[in-house]
Scaffold this active site. Structure first.
Site, mmCIF file in Angstrom:
data_model
loop_
_atom_site.group_PDB
_atom_site.id
_atom_site.type_symbol
_atom_site.label_atom_id
_atom_site.label_comp_id
_atom_site.label_asym_id
_atom_site.label_seq_id
_atom_site.Cartn_x
_atom_site.Cartn_y
_atom_site.Cartn_z
ATOM 1 N N GLU A 194 0.836 -1.214 0.000
ATOM 2 C CA GLU A 194 0.000 0.000 0.000
ATOM 3 C C GLU A 194 0.863 1.254 0.000
ATOM 4 O OE1 GLU A 194 -3.199 -0.082 -1.079
ATOM 5 O OE2 GLU A 194 -3.644 -1.429 0.584
ATOM 6 N N HIS A 195 0.443 2.223 -0.803
ATOM 7 C CA HIS A 195 1.168 3.498 -0.962
ATOM 8 C C HIS A 195 2.584 3.278 -1.495
ATOM 9 C CE1 HIS A 195 -1.895 6.220 0.605
ATOM 10 N NE2 HIS A 195 -2.221 5.223 1.421
ATOM 11 N N SER A 244 -26.195 7.381 -14.965
ATOM 12 C CA SER A 244 -25.899 6.284 -14.048
ATOM 13 C C SER A 244 -27.210 5.778 -13.484
ATOM 14 C CB SER A 244 -25.007 6.785 -12.917
ATOM 15 O OG SER A 244 -25.012 5.851 -11.859
ATOM 16 N N SER A 275 -12.115 0.896 -5.365
ATOM 17 C CA SER A 275 -11.738 1.436 -6.664
ATOM 18 C C SER A 275 -12.888 1.473 -7.652
ATOM 19 C CB SER A 275 -10.594 0.631 -7.265
ATOM 20 O OG SER A 275 -9.451 1.380 -7.184
ATOM 21 N N SER A 276 -14.011 1.966 -7.167
ATOM 22 C CA SER A 276 -15.135 2.148 -8.072
ATOM 23 C C SER A 276 -14.774 3.149 -9.171
ATOM 24 C CB SER A 276 -16.353 2.632 -7.295
ATOM 25 O OG SER A 276 -16.016 3.750 -6.496
ATOM 26 N N ASP A 312 -4.737 0.832 -9.367
ATOM 27 C CA ASP A 312 -6.145 0.437 -9.501
ATOM 28 C C ASP A 312 -6.501 0.129 -10.956
ATOM 29 O OD1 ASP A 312 -6.016 1.236 -6.865
ATOM 30 O OD2 ASP A 312 -6.970 3.167 -7.229
HETATM 31 C C1 GLA Z 1 -5.434 4.560 -3.785
HETATM 32 C C2 GLA Z 1 -4.785 4.937 -5.108
HETATM 33 C C3 GLA Z 1 -3.735 3.894 -5.524
HETATM 34 C C4 GLA Z 1 -2.765 3.603 -4.382
HETATM 35 C C5 GLA Z 1 -3.529 3.336 -3.098
HETATM 36 C C6 GLA Z 1 -2.610 3.158 -1.928
HETATM 37 O O1 GLA Z 1 -6.205 3.416 -3.946
HETATM 38 O O2 GLA Z 1 -5.753 5.030 -6.113
HETATM 39 O O3 GLA Z 1 -3.046 4.352 -6.670
HETATM 40 O O4 GLA Z 1 -1.857 4.651 -4.225
HETATM 41 O O5 GLA Z 1 -4.448 4.360 -2.802
HETATM 42 O O6 GLA Z 1 -1.859 2.013 -2.072
#
Ligand code: GLA
Length: 337
Positions: free
Chosen positions: A21-22, A55, A101-102, A150
């Site tokens: 993550e990140h 939508s 990640s919608s 994403d």
């Molecule tokens: C969000 C961003 C991704 C990533 C994550 C953290 O989901 O869209 O690109 O940076 O945060 O891992």
């Protein structure tokens, strides 16, 4: 060539990040997988050059949802595609704005449908271009400075697999599918939506701030990135060895690092993780950008009910609304229907 009135339909998945993550915008490693919750886009050519987007959801959850679509079309045109005026209809089974990640699913569904309308092949290079276009729609048009994980997960995900992404070359990330046979081994991946909403496009928000801190060499933020990259490598090994408790430990360690070093957790995420572990999950962590959204827990199938109940009870004790749980499986990436 499609007849002028023909509808083209494409579907793109949300994603859950298993670990890493990140790290994407920090030139590191991540290990997301696409899930079976999706957004479906139906596109039809218009006689004029207007773009009309509808939508089915009364409240699409994200105030920027139309800008994502406008951004995708603008970026495709910038890439040289001759995109006509379009009617675009969207339907989603993803909880919108909820950390799965919608937004990437929406972008990738629209981009894939337009590729279908224009007869552009959805091969590796085609998908890579779409991932890039969709990421730029988000960073340059909506102003959410996200890192690219994403969109790659939505476009390159495959049934039964996680997607290892190496961002060492930020302009040309390298992807590799990693078989993730959790259900064969009697395990479940449980996503818990805390219902705490985050907003990545908020320029002063924590996400943009973390990016700046990393660029400025903030030692604790950089330490998270270094240790998280090592955990992703170890997680790939653990998965290969089907060492599930080891994977769970790495997930839990990832959460601690995100909480203490990267400081992107919030009480609801910590509570969901702690309660899942107390109820017997092998590991748990926040997934996605943090500041709200979802956790993911790895748990034996037989413990799923106990984990859900444990988290629900902890939320009730804190006086928070009941969270939503989704049992997720690694599913296929974006495709035409
Ligand atoms: C969000 C961003 C991704 C990533 C994550 C953290 O989901 O869209 O690109 O940076 O945060 O891992």
């Amino acid at each position: 060539m499609k007849s002028p009135s023909a509808a083209v339909v494409a579907r793109a998945p949300g994603r859950v990040n298993l670990i890493g993550e990140h790290t994407d915008y920090n030139g590191g490693l991540c290990l997301p997988f696409a899930i079976s919750l999706t957004t479906t886009a139906t596109v039809r050519r218009r006689e004029d050059d207007r773009l009309r987007v509808r939508s089915r959801e009364a409240d699409p959850g994200d105030p920027h949802w139309q800008e994502y679509v406008v951004g995708v079309v603008a970026e495709l045109r910038r890439a040289g595609w001759v995109v006509p005026g379009l009617d675009i209809d969207l339907v989603s089974t993803l909880p919108l704005g909820g950390g799965l990640s919608s937004s990437a699913a929406l972008e990738c569904a629209v981009a894939t449908a337009i590729a279908g309308l224009l007869d552009v092949p959805l091969d590796g290079p085609g998908r890579r271009l779409l991932a890039d276009v969709c990421r730029r729609a988000e960073t340059d048009h909506v102003g959410a400075p996200t890192g690219g994980m994403d969109q790659l997960a939505a476009l390159f995900g495959a049934d039964g697999h996680a997607l290892l992404i190496d961002f060492a070359d930020l302009g040309a990330p390298v992807t590799r599918l990693v078989p993730l046979p959790v259900s064969e081994d009697g395990l479940t991946l449980l996503v818990t939506d805390t219902r705490v909403r985050h907003q990545l496009a908020d320029g002063d928000g924590g996400y943009a701030q973390r990016r700046r801190e990393c660029a400025d060499g903030h030692p604790r933020r950089r330490r998270h990135v270094a240790t998280e990259n090592a955990r992703v490598r170890s997680a790939v090994e653990a998965i290969g060895a089907r060492a599930w408790q080891r994977l769970g430990d790495l997930m839990t360690a990832s959460h601690a690092s995100l909480r203490d070093d990267y400081e992107v957790s919030v009480p609801a995420l910590d509570t969901a993780v702690d309660a899942a572990l107390a109820a017997g999950a092998l590991g748990a962590r926040l997934t996605g950008g943090g500041f709200g959204g979802c956790t993911i827990a790895l748990t034996h199938e037989g413990r799923v009910g106990a984990v859900r109940n444990g988290v629900d009870a902890a939320f009730a004790a804190a006086g928070w609304p009941r969270p939503a749980h989704h049992e997720v499986r690694p599913a296929e990436g974006a495709r035409l229907l």
